[in-house]
Design an enzyme around this catalytic site. Structure first.
Site: not given
Length: 376
Positions: A205-207, A284
């Site tokens: 997850l990074h967005r 994501d």
């Protein structure tokens, strides 16, 4: 020799540039300059990828670092203008959709330097994503639009792009994957982590749209912890995500779910070794949607849309959004053996870098120059 400048700024760029750089070097027809803007500056997010992918050290490292989108883009533009004026490239090659990409596109266009966009034409049709704005602007300014899939061609034509600027070359990121998989398979990553092939899941997850909202991030962690109740979930935590989890007091999810295992970001080969043998990927990331399709690993995309619909239409990807209940249901189906069985899309064959090198040579007239020299 005519000169090509390659711009890289963030982790996904390196996998895309490496095969192009290698293919051009093998032809010995063009001079190349590799510019690293430093948009990703953590060693695990950047430097290790150069050695993993066989990329030479960048000739220019700008060290831009973090900041708001405006600050990062503006600083990159100022520095790239200086670089372009000094090196006088005949072609600037940009990849993907990060801030470094659009900054280079704006500067090269204003200086009258030809621009090639690798991975052109991808669209999520969501202007809430800063990456979408970067894609659209870069494509409008590019002289060469190099697409990874046929749907990208269709998107560009619908937007009125000149068909002669559009070139379907395939997915260059798959070049790196295919060239690296044998080395990745030899790494003891699974043994070190204490997991068995097809006996674990991987999450990334990074967005900002997912990690900056405490309620949304908490819901995602609750769904991922459900997956961890069935199989270990290896979670390489992006620096931004780690910061948000700490600031928002969400670390208790890891205490409650001992099988939800946060680890530091991995190098390219380590991560490929991990993802290629997973039972399920939750992400994501756009690039990981493509890699899982190439690897035949079921992927659940934790977003409401994707700019890579081919991974859904032909691949192993399913866009499930951010609703925790839907994520749980979809993950359970995969873990029960009902994941998607995809196929490899056209031109995801490991030769996209060669096609791009050929195209650059033709565009810059290098082949014609060689023919004239041979006949003189």
């Amino acid at each position: 020799m005519k000169k090509v400048i390659h711009i890289v700024g963030a982790r996904p760029n390196f996998m895309k540039v490496a095969p192009i750089h290698r293919a051009i070097a093998a032809r010995n027809q063009l001079q190349q300059v590799l510019v690293h803007t430093g948009q990703h500056y953590d060693v695990k997010m950047s430097d290790v990828f150069f050695s993993d992918l066989g990329l030479p050290a960048p000739e220019v490292h700008l060290g831009i670092g973090s900041g708001s989108h405006a600050q990062q883009t503006a600083k990159t533009m100022v520095e790239l203008e200086r670089v372009f004026l000094e090196h006088k490239p005949d072609l600037v090659s940009v990849v993907g959709d990060v801030n470094s990409t659009v900054a280079a596109a704006l500067v090269s266009s204003k200086l009258g330097i030809a621009l090639a966009h690798v991975e052109a034409g991808l669209r999520s049709y969501s202007r809430h994503q800063p990456e979408e704005i970067n894609r659209v602007v870069t494509d409008r300014l590019s002289d060469l639009l190099l697409t990874p899939s046929r749907d990208a061609d269709a998107n560009l034509l619908k937007e009125g792009a000149d068909p002669e600027r559009i070139h379907f070359v395939g997915n260059v990121m798959i070049d790196s994957l295919l060239a690296s998989k044998e080395r990745a398979d030899q790494l003891p990553v699974l043994k070190t982590l204490g997991v068995e092939p097809r006996g674990y899941a991987v999450c990334t997850l990074h967005r900002p749209s997912n990690v900056d909202d405490p309620k949304l991030l908490g819901g995602l962690l609750s769904a991922i912890s459900h997956v961890a109740s069935r199989v270990p979930v290896i979670f390489p935590v992006h620096p931004r995500t780690r910061k948000m989890i700490s600031e928002q007091g969400l670390g208790s999810w890891f205490e409650r779910s001992p099988n939800l295992r946060p680890v530091d970001p991995m190098g390219y080969l380590e991560f490929l070794a991990l993802t290629s043998q997973a039972k399920l990927i939750l992400t994501d990331s756009g690039g990981l949607q493509e890699e899982t399709t190439a690897l035949g690993v079921p992927c659940l995309t934790l977003r409401e849309n994707t700019e890579r619909p081919i991974t859904v239409e032909q691949g192993t990807n399913e866009v499930v959004g951010t609703d925790p209940d839907r994520i749980r249901e979809s993950a359970d189906r995969v873990l029960d053996g009902q994941g998607k069985k995809g196929r490899i899309p056209e031109y995801w064959d490991g030769r996209s870098g060669e096609r791009i090198a050929d195209l650059f040579a033709r565009f810059l007239g290098v082949d014609e120059d060689a023919r004239r020299a041979a006949s003189a």
